[in-house]
Design an enzyme around this catalytic site. Structure first.
Site, PDB file in Angstrom:
ATOM      1  N   PHE A   1      21.574  19.325 -17.074  1.00 60.24           N
ATOM      2  CA  PHE A   1      20.102  19.217 -17.052  1.00 60.24           C
ATOM      3  C   PHE A   1      19.419  20.258 -17.938  1.00 60.24           C
ATOM      4  O   PHE A   1      18.252  20.578 -17.731  1.00 60.24           O
ATOM      5  CB  PHE A   1      19.567  19.303 -15.608  1.00 60.24           C
ATOM      6  CG  PHE A   1      20.162  18.277 -14.692  1.00 60.24           C
ATOM      7  CD1 PHE A   1      19.959  16.924 -14.935  1.00 60.24           C
ATOM      8  CD2 PHE A   1      20.937  18.650 -13.612  1.00 60.24           C
ATOM      9  CE1 PHE A   1      20.518  15.960 -14.092  1.00 60.24           C
ATOM     10  CE2 PHE A   1      21.504  17.699 -12.780  1.00 60.24           C
ATOM     11  CZ  PHE A   1      21.288  16.346 -13.027  1.00 60.24           C
TER      12      PHE A   1
ATOM     13  N   GLY B   1      28.016  13.755 -18.394  1.00 64.09           N
ATOM     14  CA  GLY B   1      27.906  12.876 -17.236  1.00 64.09           C
ATOM     15  C   GLY B   1      27.046  11.672 -17.543  1.00 64.09           C
ATOM     16  O   GLY B   1      26.889  10.765 -16.727  1.00 64.09           O
TER      17      GLY B   1
ATOM     18  N   ILE C   1      18.906  -0.151 -26.607  1.00 58.60           N
ATOM     19  CA  ILE C   1      19.683   0.500 -25.560  1.00 58.60           C
ATOM     20  C   ILE C   1      21.151   0.136 -25.767  1.00 58.60           C
ATOM     21  O   ILE C   1      21.547  -1.019 -25.624  1.00 58.60           O
ATOM     22  CB  ILE C   1      19.188   0.068 -24.160  1.00 58.60           C
ATOM     23  CG1 ILE C   1      17.681   0.353 -24.011  1.00 58.60           C
ATOM     24  CG2 ILE C   1      19.980   0.781 -23.068  1.00 58.60           C
ATOM     25  CD1 ILE C   1      17.263   1.799 -24.208  1.00 58.60           C
TER      26      ILE C   1
ATOM     27  N   ASN D   1      23.888   1.046 -24.129  1.00 61.44           N
ATOM     28  CA  ASN D   1      24.571   0.645 -22.901  1.00 61.44           C
ATOM     29  C   ASN D   1      23.561   0.558 -21.760  1.00 61.44           C
ATOM     30  O   ASN D   1      23.212   1.565 -21.143  1.00 61.44           O
ATOM     31  CB  ASN D   1      25.674   1.654 -22.556  1.00 61.44           C
ATOM     32  CG  ASN D   1      26.467   1.242 -21.320  1.00 61.44           C
ATOM     33  OD1 ASN D   1      26.145   0.247 -20.660  1.00 61.44           O
ATOM     34  ND2 ASN D   1      27.498   2.002 -21.012  1.00 61.44           N
TER      35      ASN D   1
ATOM     36  N   GLY E   1      16.593   8.187 -27.788  1.00 57.07           N
ATOM     37  CA  GLY E   1      17.167   8.774 -26.576  1.00 57.07           C
ATOM     38  C   GLY E   1      16.408   8.384 -25.325  1.00 57.07           C
ATOM     39  O   GLY E   1      15.213   8.093 -25.367  1.00 57.07           O
TER      40      GLY E   1
ATOM     41  N   GLU F   1      15.845  11.971 -20.950  1.00 57.20           N
ATOM     42  CA  GLU F   1      14.850  12.860 -20.348  1.00 57.20           C
ATOM     43  C   GLU F   1      13.531  12.178 -20.005  1.00 57.20           C
ATOM     44  O   GLU F   1      12.841  12.561 -19.069  1.00 57.20           O
ATOM     45  CB  GLU F   1      14.608  14.045 -21.288  1.00 57.20           C
ATOM     46  CG  GLU F   1      15.858  14.898 -21.368  1.00 57.20           C
ATOM     47  CD  GLU F   1      15.852  15.918 -22.476  1.00 57.20           C
ATOM     48  OE1 GLU F   1      15.439  17.044 -22.211  1.00 57.20           O
ATOM     49  OE2 GLU F   1      16.270  15.602 -23.605  1.00 57.20           O
TER      50      GLU F   1
END
Ligand code: MOS
Length: 760
Positions: free
Chosen positions: A258, A485, A650, A652, A723, A726
């Site tokens: 994070f 992750g 996107i 995945n 991205g 976040e």
């Protein structure tokens, strides 16, 4: 010719793809940093300062040193030389706390490491650390809650160029156009409110962990739970005065970060220094309590937002003045104004910031740094303005939708926020909302409906990658980035599979190791967008090399043809005019030519911090939130969430949805639960455990509806992927506070919302 090679038939990019490393994780085979054991390994436990401001007068290590199994108690006098590390171009050499560990005897925050106990077992090391007696000269710590900038402007201006480039603007005026003050004074409708967000602490399940090993006096290997192996290598090389190629950093699996693991903290250098002194591998794993002290947190912010609008809702002035906490030692910039200058169309705007130095551990990036607290404030103000104007909050945003990025004066590469609103309102059923406070009920519960928009920067970091095609029909893709992750193993496999035609389960992915081609930090939600062009270029080069070999090598079925006559598609080499159907699988070709592998390398340049961009590149989105309120028992629940994201293509959707859901859960925590509290007496984070630092868990959130728009952004990369790690957290808390206002009539402007706030 036999065709043993399996061929991929549908495009792997855009397919819902389960994690390629999933079975390793569920079977426990995946090795996280603290799982590595080496012969002769010792354990280290730091001695933490129990004051936040002062000086160490005496460090009594006698009792600790005498304990059986203790190898050493290291401190300033005996740790050996640790040099300072400075930022280097390309996001290297960065650590948030710039003072090397044990450099002086000044204590700047509670939990600062003063010594390091090293022993045969963890338990002995812990007992030894506890047995070290520290005498301090104490001063009152500054952990004041009222935020007033006390940064010395001269000092800010004197900061070096590279730090400015890395950590943000050099003066307090972040963005300005028109005359915001005058326009505000003349505006018929005004909002002038101050919003406060608390310190929040990163709490990944995996604790920070480091194991350091010196292969020789000049060769260091470090296993570390880091979001950036390449940066960590350059930090360690600087700190120990080594050439970079003598340092290797490995981080195969992360239990998330994070942002707290983006840049290394002082314990990494301590483990390495101790291992050097003892010529043994040294493992150092932080405790959960230590996670709250010396390894970063999201800065507390106080933000004044002034909006001036015409009666039709058109913004005429926007002022955003914010102050945030920082430690005595760090240069971190919490850029709350990140989205302010471009989110809406407004002719007059002014964004300023100030910093307040505190006796706390260094502040750091935490998921959506800057924009997350920033958008909480500005989106809240927009909701307050909508209420004041009696205009629907979605409509208010539509009215103020900009045509270009007015902050940069550039067109957006791709902005589909209005489509996000359209889909979100439809899926949520927003049109049935009645705006009066407390006017909506269901099953005896009062409902509150709120919404907010959001955005997050999109850019690319420098990335290199290699792709290898092998004679058994498998492929290998490698890049020194990390999977924290979020699914990077899977993304790399998808990208390589797309280009080579090798099925996912036949693609080996290597990452998390500085011996691989240098890759990006797992930060800024930029990994997928950064690695995609590098992997594609590497695959193209491997294929070009294969076609050359096919054309040139004696015994090849394509011998004596010019390479330009040949093509590669779906794993097959063929003569263009004959078509793919008559092609040869590359594995067969390699075997026939007695070649084990053919390699290609690829590189894509950074666009982050580009001084002359042609486009403003961002992701966009919105959240619609329902809360239920039971005033009789003061019970507030988030009962429904619809989130729509415009994140380009996107790669995945399964992993993407997982990212947004996780961010929304974190958003519920930000709105209702998370808050690191510092003791004003000794500067200690008081609630430094998972029992006392309350985070949202499964019971706190309803099923979350996530939708992605599909507008590939080809100006970012050929895949069109931006991205999404976040952005899901940005704006969410503002949607919750607006829903709470809708249900209760109470505007909460200091997070997290407490039940006491609603008992009025
Ligand atoms: Mo993210 S805060 O850039 O790890």
């Amino acid at each position: 010719m036999s065709t043993t090679q399996q061929i991929q038939t549908t495009s792997p990019i855009g397919r819902r793809t389960p994690r390629v490393d999933g079975s390793l994780k569920v079977t426990g085979e995946a090795q996280y940093t603290s799982d590595f054991h080496f012969p002769g390994m010792l354990y280290a436990v730091p001695v933490e300062a129990t004051v936040a401001n002062g000086r160490v007068l005496k460090l009594d290590t006698a009792a600790a040193e005498k304990m059986p199994g203790v190898r050493a108690i290291f401190h300033r006098e005996n740790i050996g030389k640790i040099f300072r590390s400075v930022p280097e171009p390309g996001f290297e050499g960065i650590c948030e706390e710039r003072r090397p560990p044990f450099e002086d005897d000044v204590v700047r925050y509670y939990g600062q490491y003063l010594a390091l106990a090293v022993a045969d077992t963890f338990e002995t090391a812990k007992a030894a650390a506890d047995a070290v007696r520290v005498t301090y000269e104490k001063e009152k710590p500054n952990v004041a809650t009222e935020l007033q900038s006390d940064d010395d402007p001269e000092a800010v201006l004197a900061t070096s160029e590279v730090i400015l480039a890395t950590f943000g603007p050099q003066n307090r005026l972040e963005s300005e156009r028109g005359d915001a003050k005058a326009a505000f004074a003349d505006a018929p409708i005004k909002i002038d409110q101050t919003y406060v967000t608390p310190a929040e602490t990163h709490n990944p399940i995996e604790l920070h962990a480091t194991t350091a090993m010196w292969e020789s006096p000049n060769n260091l290997t470090l296993y570390d739970s880091t979001q950036g192996v390449v940066n960590l290598r350059s930090v360690l090389a600087q700190m120990f005065g080594l050439p970079e190629e003598n340092v290797r950093v490995i981080s195969k699996f992360l239990g998330s970060g994070f942002g707290g693991k983006l840049f290394p903290w002082t314990h990494c250098a301590l483990a390495a220094a101790a291992a050097r002194q003892l010529s043994k591998p040294v493992k150092l794993v932080l405790s959960r309590k230590m996670m709250f002290q010396a390894v970063g947190h999201r800065a507390r912010t106080q933000q004044r937002v002034q909006l001036g609008a015409a009666r039709d809702g058109k913004l005429v002035s926007l002022q955003h003045d914010y102050v945030y906490d920082r430690s005595m030692l760090d240069y971190h910039h919490e850029d709350c104004g990140e989205a302010t200058a471009y989110q809406y169309s407004v002719p007059n705007l002014r964004v300023t910031f100030g910093r307040a130095k505190r006796n706390i551990g260094a502040t750091a990036d935490m998921r959506g740094p800057g924009a997350v607290p920033g958008l909480y404030a500005t989106e809240s103000a927009m909701n307050e303005l909508a209420y004041e104007l009696k205009i629907d909050p979605v409509k208010l945003r539509v009215i103020n939708e900009p045509k270009i990025d007015e902050g940069l004066g550039l067109p957006f590469s791709s902005r589909h926020l209005l489509e996000c609103f359209e889909l979100g309102t439809e899926k949520f059923g927003w049109s049935t909302r009645t705006p009066e406070v407390g006017s909506m009920k269901r099953n005896g519960l009062t409902l509150g409906w709120g919404m907010a928009g959001c955005s997050w920067i999109a850019a690319r970091f420098l990335a290199e990658a290699s792709v290898q095609l092998r004679d058994d029909g498998t492929a290998r893709v490698a890049c020194a980035t990390q999977d924290i992750g979020t699914g990077t193993y899977t993304i790399l496999a998808q990208l390589a599979s797309q280009k080579t035609g090798v099925p996912l389960d036949k693609v080996e992915v290597a990452l998390g190791d500085t011996s691989l081609p240098p890759g990006p930090l797992s930060g800024g939600s930029m990994v997928t967008g950064s690695v995609a062009p590098a992997v594609f270029a590497a695959a193209d080069n491997a294929i070009a090399s294969l076609l050359n070999i096919a054309a040139m090598t004696p015994g090849s079925p394509f011998e004596k043809r010019p390479p330009t006559d040949l093509a590669f598609e779906n794993g097959r080499v063929f003569v263009k005019v004959e078509g793919a159907a008559r092609g040869v699988p590359f594995a067969d070709l390699l075997r026939r030519l007695n070649l084990r592998v053919v390699n290609g390398n690829g590189r894509s340049e950074t666009t982050f911090g580009n001084p002359r961009p042609k486009f403003s590149t961002r992701s966009f989105g919105c959240h619609f939130v329902e809360v239920t309120w039971q005033p009789e028992m003061a019970r507030l629940r988030v009962s429904r969430v619809v989130t729509v994201m415009d994140g380009g293509r996107i790669v995945n959707p399964l992993a993407g949805r997982n990212q947004i859901e996780g961010a929304v859960v974190m958003g519920i925590g930000m709105a209702l639960l998370e808050h690191t509290t510092y003791d004003p007496q000794n500067g200690a984070p008081i609630n430094s455990s998972l029992a006392d630092y309350v985070m949202a868990v499964n019971a706190d959130h309803p099923p979350i509806e996530v939708y992605f728009l599909d507008f590939p952004d080809k100006k970012i990369n050929e895949v069109g992927a931006r991205g999404i790690g976040e952005i899901g957290l940005a704006g969410f808390a503002a949607a919750v506070t607006d829903a709470v206002h809708h249900a209760t009539g109470v505007r909460v402007r200091e997070l997290p919302i407490k039940i006491e706030d609603l008992l009025v």
